[in-house]
Design a protein around this motif. Sequence first.
Motif, mmCIF file in Angstrom:
data_model
loop_
_atom_site.group_PDB
_atom_site.id
_atom_site.type_symbol
_atom_site.label_atom_id
_atom_site.label_comp_id
_atom_site.label_asym_id
_atom_site.label_seq_id
_atom_site.Cartn_x
_atom_site.Cartn_y
_atom_site.Cartn_z
ATOM 1 N N LEU A 243 0.837 -1.193 0.000
ATOM 2 C CA LEU A 243 0.000 0.000 0.000
ATOM 3 C C LEU A 243 0.875 1.246 0.000
ATOM 4 O O LEU A 243 1.833 1.342 0.777
ATOM 5 C CB LEU A 243 -0.920 0.010 1.225
ATOM 6 C CG LEU A 243 -2.075 -0.997 1.228
ATOM 7 C CD1 LEU A 243 -2.832 -0.928 2.546
ATOM 8 C CD2 LEU A 243 -3.026 -0.724 0.060
ATOM 9 N N SER A 244 0.556 2.205 -0.838
ATOM 10 C CA SER A 244 1.334 3.437 -0.889
ATOM 11 C C SER A 244 0.992 4.307 0.320
ATOM 12 O O SER A 244 -0.095 4.195 0.895
ATOM 13 C CB SER A 244 1.023 4.214 -2.167
ATOM 14 O OG SER A 244 -0.324 4.684 -2.142
ATOM 15 N N PRO A 245 1.902 5.190 0.734
ATOM 16 C CA PRO A 245 1.589 6.089 1.845
ATOM 17 C C PRO A 245 0.321 6.905 1.610
ATOM 18 O O PRO A 245 -0.478 7.104 2.540
ATOM 19 C CB PRO A 245 2.824 6.993 1.913
ATOM 20 C CG PRO A 245 3.928 6.141 1.372
ATOM 21 C CD PRO A 245 3.298 5.326 0.277
ATOM 22 N N SER A 246 0.127 7.387 0.379
ATOM 23 C CA SER A 246 -1.070 8.178 0.097
ATOM 24 C C SER A 246 -2.334 7.332 0.238
ATOM 25 O O SER A 246 -3.371 7.816 0.710
ATOM 26 C CB SER A 246 -0.990 8.789 -1.306
ATOM 27 O OG SER A 246 -0.860 7.776 -2.292
ATOM 28 N N LYS A 247 -2.266 6.059 -0.149
ATOM 29 C CA LYS A 247 -3.423 5.175 -0.021
ATOM 30 C C LYS A 247 -3.737 4.904 1.454
ATOM 31 O O LYS A 247 -4.911 4.883 1.849
ATOM 32 C CB LYS A 247 -3.154 3.854 -0.751
ATOM 33 C CG LYS A 247 -4.324 2.872 -0.697
ATOM 34 C CD LYS A 247 -5.571 3.439 -1.350
ATOM 35 C CE LYS A 247 -6.707 2.419 -1.358
ATOM 36 N NZ LYS A 247 -7.948 2.985 -1.962
ATOM 37 N N ILE A 248 -2.705 4.691 2.250
ATOM 38 C CA ILE A 248 -2.932 4.462 3.681
ATOM 39 C C ILE A 248 -3.590 5.685 4.305
ATOM 40 O O ILE A 248 -4.544 5.567 5.083
ATOM 41 C CB ILE A 248 -1.604 4.145 4.388
ATOM 42 C CG1 ILE A 248 -1.029 2.817 3.859
ATOM 43 C CG2 ILE A 248 -1.795 4.062 5.904
ATOM 44 C CD1 ILE A 248 0.371 2.514 4.341
ATOM 45 N N THR A 254 -11.374 10.366 6.921
ATOM 46 C CA THR A 254 -12.741 10.632 6.437
ATOM 47 C C THR A 254 -12.973 12.140 6.441
ATOM 48 O O THR A 254 -12.442 12.842 7.321
ATOM 49 C CB THR A 254 -13.802 9.950 7.321
ATOM 50 O OG1 THR A 254 -13.617 10.370 8.678
ATOM 51 C CG2 THR A 254 -13.684 8.442 7.240
ATOM 52 N N PRO A 255 -13.740 12.662 5.473
ATOM 53 C CA PRO A 255 -13.956 14.109 5.390
ATOM 54 C C PRO A 255 -14.505 14.679 6.702
ATOM 55 O O PRO A 255 -15.409 14.107 7.314
ATOM 56 C CB PRO A 255 -14.978 14.244 4.256
ATOM 57 C CG PRO A 255 -14.758 13.019 3.417
ATOM 58 C CD PRO A 255 -14.396 11.933 4.380
ATOM 59 N N ASN A 256 -13.901 15.768 7.141
ATOM 60 C CA ASN A 256 -14.340 16.484 8.343
ATOM 61 C C ASN A 256 -14.206 15.658 9.628
ATOM 62 O O ASN A 256 -14.786 16.016 10.652
ATOM 63 C CB ASN A 256 -15.795 16.960 8.194
ATOM 64 C CG ASN A 256 -15.966 17.926 7.039
ATOM 65 O OD1 ASN A 256 -15.132 18.825 6.851
ATOM 66 N ND2 ASN A 256 -17.012 17.730 6.239
ATOM 67 N N GLY A 257 -13.483 14.557 9.569
ATOM 68 C CA GLY A 257 -13.299 13.729 10.760
ATOM 69 C C GLY A 257 -12.099 14.176 11.584
ATOM 70 O O GLY A 257 -11.406 15.142 11.261
ATOM 71 N N CYS A 258 -11.854 13.420 12.672
ATOM 72 C CA CYS A 258 -10.752 13.793 13.562
ATOM 73 C C CYS A 258 -9.394 13.609 12.889
ATOM 74 O O CYS A 258 -8.481 14.427 13.080
ATOM 75 C CB CYS A 258 -10.835 12.979 14.853
ATOM 76 S SG CYS A 258 -10.793 11.187 14.611
ATOM 77 N N THR A 259 -9.249 12.539 12.070
ATOM 78 C CA THR A 259 -7.982 12.332 11.370
ATOM 79 C C THR A 259 -7.738 13.456 10.380
ATOM 80 O O THR A 259 -6.610 13.963 10.263
ATOM 81 C CB THR A 259 -7.981 10.987 10.634
ATOM 82 O OG1 THR A 259 -8.231 9.937 11.565
ATOM 83 C CG2 THR A 259 -6.648 10.734 9.950
ATOM 84 N N ALA A 260 -8.785 13.875 9.670
ATOM 85 C CA ALA A 260 -8.653 14.964 8.707
ATOM 86 C C ALA A 260 -8.184 16.243 9.391
ATOM 87 O O ALA A 260 -7.342 16.976 8.847
ATOM 88 C CB ALA A 260 -9.977 15.199 7.991
ATOM 89 N N ARG A 261 -8.701 16.483 10.601
ATOM 90 C CA ARG A 261 -8.289 17.681 11.321
ATOM 91 C C ARG A 261 -6.788 17.621 11.653
ATOM 92 O O ARG A 261 -6.062 18.597 11.506
ATOM 93 C CB ARG A 261 -9.105 17.825 12.602
ATOM 94 C CG ARG A 261 -8.738 19.005 13.495
ATOM 95 C CD ARG A 261 -9.125 20.330 12.873
ATOM 96 N NE ARG A 261 -10.553 20.412 12.680
ATOM 97 C CZ ARG A 261 -11.437 20.783 13.645
ATOM 98 N NH1 ARG A 261 -10.991 21.091 14.853
ATOM 99 N NH2 ARG A 261 -12.725 20.843 13.395
ATOM 100 N N GLY A 262 -6.342 16.469 12.113
ATOM 101 C CA GLY A 262 -4.931 16.318 12.428
ATOM 102 C C GLY A 262 -4.048 16.430 11.200
ATOM 103 O O GLY A 262 -2.967 17.040 11.245
ATOM 104 N N VAL A 263 -4.481 15.840 10.074
ATOM 105 C CA VAL A 263 -3.708 15.921 8.840
ATOM 106 C C VAL A 263 -3.594 17.367 8.371
ATOM 107 O O VAL A 263 -2.536 17.793 7.873
ATOM 108 C CB VAL A 263 -4.346 15.037 7.745
ATOM 109 C CG1 VAL A 263 -3.710 15.316 6.380
ATOM 110 C CG2 VAL A 263 -4.192 13.562 8.093
#
Length: 293
Positions: A243-248, A254-263
């Motif tokens: 799996l590529s880093p971008s795919k991971i 997910t849009p507007n999720g907690c991970t998106a905020r951190g990214v």
Amino acid sequence: MGTAILDGLLSSLADEGKTRRTQRSQQLPTRFIACVDRPGSVEPLRKRISSMNGNTTAPVEVWLQRNVAAVEIAEIVLLACQPSQAGAILGDAGMAASLADKLLLSICVGLSAPTLQHLIYSSANSTTTAGHPGRCHIVHAMPNTASSVRQSATILSTADIPLPPEMEASAMWVFESVGTVTRVASSAMNAASVAAAATPAFFALALEGAVRGATAEGVDGEDAVRMIAQAMKGTAEMALKGLSPSKIKEMVTTPNGCTARGVEILEAGSVEETFSGAVRHAILRVFELGKQP
């Protein structure tokens, strides 16, 4: 780094002895000699060795300033010094003769196999020349500190002259015993060495930051290290499976999720470019080290 490799080798020998699964044509090591150049290094190394989970049938001796004597009785030699020390060690009186027809594994950053040959055979004490009978066989490798837990990402490049099959097998056994081995062209050795050997420090810095953020919001410190380190390990396993880093990143975010905020915070801080720059500057430093006397 030499001690980390020794730790991994002793652990590997212990496991092979317990399972009795090893079927190899070459003889496995039964004795190790670790050479140090400072009196103050002897006892600390002995204490560290005594704490290793090693194989009691392969004792480890610590010698002070007896490099030539140790090489003379050894079959495989691991050169694990600072690049600036290599010239004095390899040019020592009697070293070229002691290395004759033996396997020299070097993990000196920035020093290629041809450079090491020059250091050995340009000495007035040398009676042999590279490429002629009596020379040693050199393998340039760069493991990382995870050798101690047998998870090194070792980069390996051999000299232009092919190794005898039994020496090739011995070199591969040493480095496969402490992790994985990736062969690269000698021209790419410096850059690849940084990619494999320096980046654990970069990842540790990222781990420290993530742990600090978690503990600031109430997570127990030990729990935070365990969870985040496991997340890093899982990410690495996915990448190793293709799996590529971008795919991971896409799979986790997910849009507007907690991970998106951190990214978003990481991207605003140009973290990807910072890591890229760190790797490139570290590679430049390897070339500088190789030119130092």
